[in-house]
Design a protein around this motif. Structure first.
Motif, PDB file in Angstrom:
ATOM      1  N   SER A  49       0.834  -1.200   0.000  1.00  0.00           N
ATOM      2  CA  SER A  49       0.000   0.000   0.000  1.00  0.00           C
ATOM      3  C   SER A  49       0.870   1.252   0.000  1.00  0.00           C
ATOM      4  O   SER A  49       2.067   1.198   0.310  1.00  0.00           O
ATOM      5  CB  SER A  49      -0.913   0.025   1.229  1.00  0.00           C
ATOM      6  OG  SER A  49      -0.148   0.220   2.408  1.00  0.00           O
ATOM      7  N   LYS A  50       0.246   2.364  -0.316  1.00  0.00           N
ATOM      8  CA  LYS A  50       0.959   3.642  -0.312  1.00  0.00           C
ATOM      9  C   LYS A  50       1.356   4.031   1.111  1.00  0.00           C
ATOM     10  O   LYS A  50       2.425   4.606   1.335  1.00  0.00           O
ATOM     11  CB  LYS A  50       0.072   4.722  -0.944  1.00  0.00           C
ATOM     12  CG  LYS A  50       0.786   6.038  -1.192  1.00  0.00           C
ATOM     13  CD  LYS A  50      -0.062   7.006  -2.003  1.00  0.00           C
ATOM     14  CE  LYS A  50      -1.276   7.474  -1.242  1.00  0.00           C
ATOM     15  NZ  LYS A  50      -1.976   8.606  -1.905  1.00  0.00           N
ATOM     16  N   LEU A  54       4.992   4.950   2.542  1.00  0.00           N
ATOM     17  CA  LEU A  54       5.241   6.194   3.277  1.00  0.00           C
ATOM     18  C   LEU A  54       5.959   5.905   4.596  1.00  0.00           C
ATOM     19  O   LEU A  54       6.930   6.582   4.953  1.00  0.00           O
ATOM     20  CB  LEU A  54       3.916   6.906   3.553  1.00  0.00           C
ATOM     21  CG  LEU A  54       3.994   8.179   4.401  1.00  0.00           C
ATOM     22  CD1 LEU A  54       4.585   9.328   3.598  1.00  0.00           C
ATOM     23  CD2 LEU A  54       2.605   8.563   4.917  1.00  0.00           C
ATOM     24  N   ALA A  55       5.478   4.891   5.308  1.00  0.00           N
ATOM     25  CA  ALA A  55       6.091   4.515   6.585  1.00  0.00           C
ATOM     26  C   ALA A  55       7.543   4.092   6.384  1.00  0.00           C
ATOM     27  O   ALA A  55       8.422   4.448   7.179  1.00  0.00           O
ATOM     28  CB  ALA A  55       5.292   3.389   7.232  1.00  0.00           C
ATOM     29  N   ALA A  56       7.807   3.361   5.310  1.00  0.00           N
ATOM     30  CA  ALA A  56       9.172   2.917   5.019  1.00  0.00           C
ATOM     31  C   ALA A  56      10.079   4.105   4.709  1.00  0.00           C
ATOM     32  O   ALA A  56      11.245   4.138   5.111  1.00  0.00           O
ATOM     33  CB  ALA A  56       9.164   1.944   3.844  1.00  0.00           C
ATOM     34  N   ALA A  57       9.535   5.094   4.001  1.00  0.00           N
ATOM     35  CA  ALA A  57      10.316   6.281   3.650  1.00  0.00           C
ATOM     36  C   ALA A  57      10.705   7.067   4.895  1.00  0.00           C
ATOM     37  O   ALA A  57      11.859   7.501   5.044  1.00  0.00           O
ATOM     38  CB  ALA A  57       9.520   7.159   2.688  1.00  0.00           C
ATOM     39  N   PHE A  58       9.761   7.237   5.816  1.00  0.00           N
ATOM     40  CA  PHE A  58      10.069   7.983   7.034  1.00  0.00           C
ATOM     41  C   PHE A  58      10.942   7.172   7.987  1.00  0.00           C
ATOM     42  O   PHE A  58      11.732   7.738   8.745  1.00  0.00           O
ATOM     43  CB  PHE A  58       8.782   8.448   7.715  1.00  0.00           C
ATOM     44  CG  PHE A  58       8.310   9.777   7.219  1.00  0.00           C
ATOM     45  CD1 PHE A  58       8.795  10.956   7.764  1.00  0.00           C
ATOM     46  CD2 PHE A  58       7.401   9.864   6.177  1.00  0.00           C
ATOM     47  CE1 PHE A  58       8.387  12.192   7.292  1.00  0.00           C
ATOM     48  CE2 PHE A  58       6.982  11.093   5.690  1.00  0.00           C
ATOM     49  CZ  PHE A  58       7.474  12.262   6.251  1.00  0.00           C
ATOM     50  N   GLU A  59      10.807   5.858   7.947  1.00  0.00           N
ATOM     51  CA  GLU A  59      11.680   5.014   8.769  1.00  0.00           C
ATOM     52  C   GLU A  59      13.130   5.157   8.305  1.00  0.00           C
ATOM     53  O   GLU A  59      14.054   5.247   9.122  1.00  0.00           O
ATOM     54  CB  GLU A  59      11.234   3.556   8.673  1.00  0.00           C
ATOM     55  CG  GLU A  59      11.984   2.615   9.599  1.00  0.00           C
ATOM     56  CD  GLU A  59      11.792   2.945  11.066  1.00  0.00           C
ATOM     57  OE1 GLU A  59      12.716   2.663  11.857  1.00  0.00           O
ATOM     58  OE2 GLU A  59      10.732   3.495  11.428  1.00  0.00           O
TER      59      GLU A  59
END
Length: 210
Positions: A49-50, A54-59
Motif C-alpha cells: 500500500s501507499k 510512506l512509513a518505510a520512507a520515514f523510517e
C-alpha cells in the motif's frame, strides 16, 4: 538478495521525493511506478500500500538522522557547544525538505505515520538531548540549577506543537502567517530559544560562534 534490496531502496527514495513534491494524498502508486519505469505488479511485490511505502520512507529518514546525531553525541573530541549546535543542525537539515502541507497531509491521511514520527521526536529528546544536557552540566556549560527533565520536555513539546498544523491553527491568523516558514526554521529557532536560556554565558558565546 542484494538486487532486491537495491530495488526496494530505489522505490523508497523515489516515493519520498514524490511525497515531498506532491504530498501524500496527491501522490498515487501510478506516479511512483511512472517515475521508476516499473509496473504496478512490481511495486506491489515490495509494498502492499501507499501508506506502507510512506512509513518505510520515514523510517529510512529516521535511521539516517539517528545515525548522524548519535555519531556527534558520542564523539568525546567535540566541545559541548559545537556538539549541541551540530546535532541540532543535522535534524534541521533533514527536516528542511518537508513542507508544512506534508505534515498536515500526514496528520489527516496517514495518522499512524504521523504519530510514529511524533513519538520518534519525543524519544529522541529523551535518549539524546538528555545526555547532551547532562554532559553540559558536568562540564559547567549548562546552568546546574536547571531541571533536566523539564528542559527535555519543553524541547519535545515545542517541536511537536510547532510542527502540528492543528496546534498552529488555534492561534490568530497574524501569528499563523509568521509561522509560514520551513519546518527546519521552526525547529532551529525554537531550539535556539530554549538552549540559549540554559547555557552559561561562556557556552552561549561558543554556541553563537560554532
Amino acid at each position: 538478495m542484494t538486487q532486491k534490496i537495491n530495488q526496494e531502496a530505489k522505490i523508497i527514495d523515489a516515493a519520498y521525493k514524490l511525497f515531498l513534491k506532491k504530498g501524500f494524498r496527491s501522490t498515487t502508486m501510478d506516479d511512483i511506478c511512472q517515475s521508476l519505469g516499473i509496473s504496478k505488479k512490481t511495486l506491489y511485490r515490495f509494498f502492499s500500500s501507499k501508506t506502507e511505502l510512506l512509513a518505510a520512507a520515514f523510517e529510512k529518514l529516521k535511521i539516517r538522522m539517528t545515525a548522524k546525531v548519535e555519531a556527534i553525541v558520542d564523539n568525546r573530541y567535540i566541545a559541548f557547544p559545537l556538539k549541541l549546535k551540530s546535532s541540532l543542525s543535522v535534524i534541521a537539515n533533514y527536516l528542511a525538505p518537508i513542507n508544512p502541507e506534508l505534515f498536515e497531509d500526514l496528520r489527516e491521511h496517514a495518522p499512524e505515520v504521523w504519530e510514529d514520527l511524533i513519538l520518534y521526536i519525543q524519544e529522541s529528546a529523551y535518549e539524546r538531548f538528555q545526555r547532551l544536557i547532562q554532559e553540559g552540566i558536568q562540564s559547567g556549560q549548562v546552568r546546574p540549577n536547571l531541571n533536566v527533565g523539564l528542559v527535555v520536555m519543553l524541547y519535545a513539546s515545542a517541536v511537536q506543537s510547532l510542527l502540528d498544523p492543528s496546534f498552529r491553527a488555534k492561534f490568530p491568523s497574524s501569528i499563523q502567517k509568521d509561522l509560514q516558514i520551513p519546518p527546519s526554521d521552526i525547529f532551529d529557532q525554537a531550539i535556539t530559544i530554549i538552549y540559549q536560556g540554559i547555557l552559561s554565558e561562556e557556552a552561549r558565546q561558543e554556541f553563537d560562534n560554532a
